[in-house]
Design a protein around this motif. Structure first.
Motif, PDB file in Angstrom:
ATOM      1  N   GLU A  36      42.741   1.257   8.761  1.00  0.00           N
ATOM      2  CA  GLU A  36      43.357   0.675   9.959  1.00  0.00           C
ATOM      3  C   GLU A  36      42.451   0.863  11.173  1.00  0.00           C
ATOM      4  O   GLU A  36      42.344  -0.025  12.029  1.00  0.00           O
ATOM      5  N   GLN A  37      41.791   1.995  11.239  1.00  0.00           N
ATOM      6  CA  GLN A  37      40.889   2.262  12.359  1.00  0.00           C
ATOM      7  C   GLN A  37      39.695   1.309  12.346  1.00  0.00           C
ATOM      8  O   GLN A  37      39.211   0.874  13.394  1.00  0.00           O
ATOM      9  N   GLN A  38      39.269   0.933  11.155  1.00  0.00           N
ATOM     10  CA  GLN A  38      38.127   0.028  11.023  1.00  0.00           C
ATOM     11  C   GLN A  38      38.505  -1.432  11.210  1.00  0.00           C
ATOM     12  O   GLN A  38      37.627  -2.275  11.398  1.00  0.00           O
ATOM     13  N   ARG A  39      39.780  -1.721  11.147  1.00  0.00           N
ATOM     14  CA  ARG A  39      40.217  -3.117  11.287  1.00  0.00           C
ATOM     15  C   ARG A  39      39.949  -3.621  12.697  1.00  0.00           C
ATOM     16  O   ARG A  39      40.332  -2.992  13.682  1.00  0.00           O
ATOM     17  N   LYS A  40      39.312  -4.790  12.798  1.00  0.00           N
ATOM     18  CA  LYS A  40      38.950  -5.337  14.098  1.00  0.00           C
ATOM     19  C   LYS A  40      40.129  -6.068  14.733  1.00  0.00           C
ATOM     20  O   LYS A  40      40.940  -6.677  14.032  1.00  0.00           O
ATOM     21  N   SER A  41      40.186  -6.016  16.041  1.00  0.00           N
ATOM     22  CA  SER A  41      41.246  -6.708  16.774  1.00  0.00           C
ATOM     23  C   SER A  41      40.941  -8.198  16.839  1.00  0.00           C
ATOM     24  O   SER A  41      39.776  -8.613  16.873  1.00  0.00           O
ATOM     25  N   GLY A  42      42.018  -9.013  16.885  1.00  0.00           N
ATOM     26  CA  GLY A  42      41.865 -10.444  16.982  1.00  0.00           C
ATOM     27  C   GLY A  42      41.670 -10.905  18.421  1.00  0.00           C
ATOM     28  O   GLY A  42      41.818 -10.119  19.365  1.00  0.00           O
ATOM     29  N   PRO A  43      41.356 -12.178  18.619  1.00  0.00           N
ATOM     30  CA  PRO A  43      41.129 -12.707  19.975  1.00  0.00           C
ATOM     31  C   PRO A  43      42.332 -12.521  20.907  1.00  0.00           C
ATOM     32  O   PRO A  43      42.159 -12.162  22.077  1.00  0.00           O
ATOM     33  N   PHE A  44      43.532 -12.787  20.394  1.00  0.00           N
ATOM     34  CA  PHE A  44      44.727 -12.649  21.226  1.00  0.00           C
ATOM     35  C   PHE A  44      44.934 -11.198  21.652  1.00  0.00           C
ATOM     36  O   PHE A  44      45.266 -10.903  22.806  1.00  0.00           O
ATOM     37  N   GLU A  45      44.716 -10.266  20.719  1.00  0.00           N
ATOM     38  CA  GLU A  45      44.852  -8.839  21.033  1.00  0.00           C
ATOM     39  C   GLU A  45      43.843  -8.414  22.103  1.00  0.00           C
ATOM     40  O   GLU A  45      44.186  -7.655  23.038  1.00  0.00           O
ATOM     41  N   ILE A  46      42.631  -8.896  22.004  1.00  0.00           N
ATOM     42  CA  ILE A  46      41.584  -8.530  22.975  1.00  0.00           C
ATOM     43  C   ILE A  46      41.931  -9.038  24.370  1.00  0.00           C
ATOM     44  O   ILE A  46      41.779  -8.321  25.373  1.00  0.00           O
ATOM     45  N   VAL A  47      42.410 -10.293  24.454  1.00  0.00           N
ATOM     46  CA  VAL A  47      42.769 -10.882  25.748  1.00  0.00           C
ATOM     47  C   VAL A  47      43.890 -10.095  26.407  1.00  0.00           C
ATOM     48  O   VAL A  47      43.852  -9.791  27.617  1.00  0.00           O
ATOM     49  N   VAL A  48      44.916  -9.738  25.642  1.00  0.00           N
ATOM     50  CA  VAL A  48      46.060  -8.996  26.196  1.00  0.00           C
ATOM     51  C   VAL A  48      45.629  -7.606  26.644  1.00  0.00           C
ATOM     52  O   VAL A  48      46.022  -7.130  27.732  1.00  0.00           O
ATOM     53  N   CYS A  49      44.811  -6.929  25.835  1.00  0.00           N
ATOM     54  CA  CYS A  49      44.344  -5.587  26.199  1.00  0.00           C
ATOM     55  C   CYS A  49      43.516  -5.617  27.483  1.00  0.00           C
ATOM     56  O   CYS A  49      43.643  -4.725  28.347  1.00  0.00           O
ATOM     57  N   ASP A  50      42.678  -6.632  27.629  1.00  0.00           N
ATOM     58  CA  ASP A  50      41.886  -6.753  28.857  1.00  0.00           C
ATOM     59  C   ASP A  50      42.785  -6.947  30.065  1.00  0.00           C
ATOM     60  O   ASP A  50      42.531  -6.363  31.151  1.00  0.00           O
ATOM     61  N   ALA A  51      43.832  -7.750  29.914  1.00  0.00           N
ATOM     62  CA  ALA A  51      44.764  -7.981  31.025  1.00  0.00           C
ATOM     63  C   ALA A  51      45.510  -6.702  31.384  1.00  0.00           C
ATOM     64  O   ALA A  51      45.750  -6.425  32.564  1.00  0.00           O
ATOM     65  N   ILE A  52      45.879  -5.906  30.388  1.00  0.00           N
ATOM     66  CA  ILE A  52      46.586  -4.644  30.654  1.00  0.00           C
ATOM     67  C   ILE A  52      45.665  -3.658  31.368  1.00  0.00           C
ATOM     68  O   ILE A  52      46.074  -2.964  32.315  1.00  0.00           O
ATOM     69  N   GLU A  53      44.423  -3.593  30.944  1.00  0.00           N
ATOM     70  CA  GLU A  53      43.466  -2.686  31.584  1.00  0.00           C
ATOM     71  C   GLU A  53      43.285  -3.014  33.062  1.00  0.00           C
ATOM     72  O   GLU A  53      43.151  -2.117  33.904  1.00  0.00           O
ATOM     73  N   LYS A  54      43.299  -4.317  33.380  1.00  0.00           N
ATOM     74  CA  LYS A  54      43.130  -4.726  34.768  1.00  0.00           C
ATOM     75  C   LYS A  54      44.397  -4.487  35.594  1.00  0.00           C
ATOM     76  O   LYS A  54      44.330  -4.391  36.822  1.00  0.00           O
ATOM     77  N   SER A  55      45.525  -4.376  34.924  1.00  0.00           N
ATOM     78  CA  SER A  55      46.798  -4.268  35.634  1.00  0.00           C
ATOM     79  C   SER A  55      47.241  -2.829  35.857  1.00  0.00           C
ATOM     80  O   SER A  55      48.036  -2.557  36.771  1.00  0.00           O
TER      81      SER A  55
END
Length: 626
Positions: free
Chosen positions: A495-514
């Motif tokens: 699970e740790q090695q599993r890469k995040s998808g595009p949608f997950e990356i976009v949401v995480c970036d938005a949360i980091e900025k917020s």
């Protein structure tokens, strides 16, 4: 003694006919009996069971009886010549079928016999209908190319005097040849299109086809065009054929539409002009499903489902229509409920479920059918029932008679040999909330006492991950200590090695900025082996705060993105594994915040994502305090 004489006579006849292996005697003997009698025997073998030598013997006998003695003064001489040529043409096709695997082996035929058989037509091609000439040429060439051992034999075969007369006559009258026969000749000479003089006939036929395709309007001609061999070097010809099919699809019968669909599928399998094929595939599939129930049958639905599965055609129009037709079959009370038909419907639903599409009414009707089946014959219904239960759980469908169905299923004597299927079934029972049923609880207890848990790591990576996730879900549901799972560390690593998808990356970036730094943690793997894209720490007011171990009202929010493939259709329910994940995270002390794709997409570019995220955090915390 009489039997010995018959066998002795049969042996002599076989040896005279050519080399024949011993194991073919039983198949040829009825034909020898036929040839040895003055009257045709009524106990003759079925044609498809005769060997090549037997077909030759029988053909010679029939020609001698019926066709050689055509008097020149006979008023029906032309008709009889036509019948003789057609008969020989049919024998060529039978020989090609019987010789397809053995070529010049002991039970096959040699090329000289083929030449002699063609000479038996014994007619000038100008005295025969043009279509019959085309049939004879096509059958002779296909059989010859199938049994020739080398290039020299192929050249000799296509240079025979009698055959060249037919080919020349056909070439000179090609423009008068009906479309069906023109396609037949095109396909016949396709393998030898670079061989002179056949190349002249092939390219002349190809030119006429290109000219004629745009003018085709008759359904029979359209179906004939579908028989044109798939040639990647002729995209122009096939583009015009596909355009013709698309324009006149409404005038085709169900059988004709299926014929065209099969042709388009075969072409798409070669990855030729895939974009046009996809559009045409949808058009043809939709046309099939528009037919009523009859003439539309379960077989036709199976064809459509297999096409959709093969080419991943998760069309929003086809899937509802397909399910409507399945429901019509289930509601047809005039037909007797059979295990075979129920199995086919189950396979249909299995294919539809691959597109995360399922309707509860169809599953309930199928369960009713399975419960009505004869309890004395459960060998097949066990496999059907397991598919239904697993698919229903994957789609998170609650069956009306789920508990009764599970009880009935587990009460039958079945030895689940496939351990992975047994894991999926027990997981399905947990999704349906039946984990505390006595028979289910016993199955789970047995499962975690076996060595299965350690053996699943030996499977391929994807299969092992799926099995470990399901075993983990079952363990968390039944409150089995996680320390007892030998594969847990491997699951956490994967699970740790599993890469995040595009949608997950976009949401995480938005949360980091917020949110302020230190109020969240990315890519967290929980003790139970669940991966969280981002973990947010909030206070009782729903405000993100920097984590402090001394804070008592701290809420751990597990932010989970839910993309298109985490929901079932048509009612957009979370899939079974999504529901189990949420349930397990709650047991681990998390509050789950789901961000579905359709809400995120509706925000657009102009809407502030930070406002949406902060609002969702407050709503999530408020719901836990109620």
């Amino acid at each position: 003694m009489q039997l010995f004489r018959i066998l002795n006579s049969s042996f002599r006849t076989l040896r005279q006919s050519g080399n024949l292996s011993v194991y073919q005697w039983r198949r040829v003997y009825p034909c020898v009996q036929y040839c040895s009698s003055s009257v045709a025997s009524t106990n003759i073998c079925v044609e498809n069971t005769l060997s090549s030598q037997a077909v030759i013997i029988k053909t010679r006998k029939q020609l001698g009886f019926n066709f050689y003695s055509i008097d020149d003064s006979d008023p029906n001489i032309n008709e009889k010549r036509h019948v003789r040529a057609s008969f020989i043409c049919k024998q060529f096709k039978k020989l090609q079928s019987s010789c397809s695997d053995d070529r010049k082996s002991a039970n096959g035929i040699n090329i000289e016999q083929v030449w002699d058989l063609f000479k038996s037509i014994n007619s000038d091609p100008s005295q025969l209908p043009l279509g019959c000439v085309a049939e004879c040429v096509s059958a002779y060439v296909e059989l010859s190319l199938a049994i020739c051992a080398n290039e020299t034999e192929k050249t000799d075969c296509l240079s025979q005097k009698e055959y060249c007369m037919f080919e020349t006559h056909l070439k000179n009258n090609l423009e008068y040849l009906p479309l069906y026969h023109r396609v037949q000749i095109y396909n016949t000479f396709f393998p030898c299109r670079l061989r002179h003089p056949q190349t002249v006939l092939f390219f002349a036929c190809e030119k006429l086809l290109k000219e004629q395709v745009p003018m085709v309007t008759e359904p029979k001609e359209i179906v004939a065009l579908c028989q044109v061999v798939n040639d990647s070097e002729q995209p122009e010809l096939w583009n015009s054929i596909e355009k013709c099919i698309g324009e006149f699809v409404d005038s085709l019968s169900l059988t004709q539409v299926l014929s065209c669909l099969q042709t388009v599928i075969n072409r798409a399998s070669l990855d030729l002009n895939g974009v046009t094929n996809r559009k045409l595939q949808l058009q043809l599939c939709n046309k099939v499903l528009e037919h009523e129930m009859p003439p539309l049958q379960l077989y036709h639905l199976t064809v459509i489902a297999s096409v959709m599965k093969k080419f991943s055609m998760a069309d929003e129009v086809l899937l509802p229509k397909l399910c409507d037709r399945i429901m019509e079959i289930l509601l047809d009370k005039g037909k007797q409920v059979s295990e075979r038909q129920t199995e086919k419907i189950s396979d249909l639903l299995n294919n539809v479920s691959r597109f995360q599409y399922g309707r509860r009414d169809i599953f309930d009707m199928l369960v009713d059918r399975l419960l009505k089946l004869d309890c004395n014959n459960r060998s097949l219904s066990v496999g059907i029932s397991s598919k239904v239960l697993i698919n229903a759980a994957n789609l998170n469908i609650s069956l009306s008679k789920g508990e009764q169905f599970i009880q009935e299923f587990l009460s039958t004597e079945n030895n689940m040999k496939d351990q992975h299927t047994w894991i999926q079934l027990l997981w399905a029972f947990c999704v349906m909330g039946q984990e505390n049923m006595e028979v289910v609880a016993e199955g789970i207890e047995t499962l975690f006492k076996s060595t299965l848990q350690s053996s699943i790591e030996d499977d391929n990576k994807t299969k092992a991950l799926m099995s470990m996730r399901k075993l983990r879900d079952i363990a968390v549901t039944k409150n089995i200590p996680l320390d007892s799972l030998p594969f847990l560390s491997k699951l956490q690593e994967m699970e740790q090695q599993r890469k995040s998808g595009p949608f997950e990356i976009v949401v995480c970036d938005a949360i980091e900025k917020s949110l302020p730094e230190g109020s969240y943690c990315k890519n967290v793997v929980t003790p139970a082996g669940h991966k969280i894209e981002i973990e947010v720490y909030v206070n009782g007011s729903g405000e993100a705060v920097v984590r402090n171990d001394q804070m008592t009202d701290l809420h751990r929010i597990a932010v989970k993105t839910r993309g298109y493939f985490t929901f079932s259709r048509p009612d957009r329910r979370p899939l079974g594994w999504v529901m189990m994940e949420n349930r397990n995270l709650v047991k681990e002390g998390y509050t789950v915040l789901e961000i579905p794709y359709h809400e995120w997409d509706q925000l657009g570019i102009k809407v502030n994502k930070s406002t949406y995220i902060l609002k969702k955090l407050q709503e999530t915390v408020s719901s836990t305090l109620v």
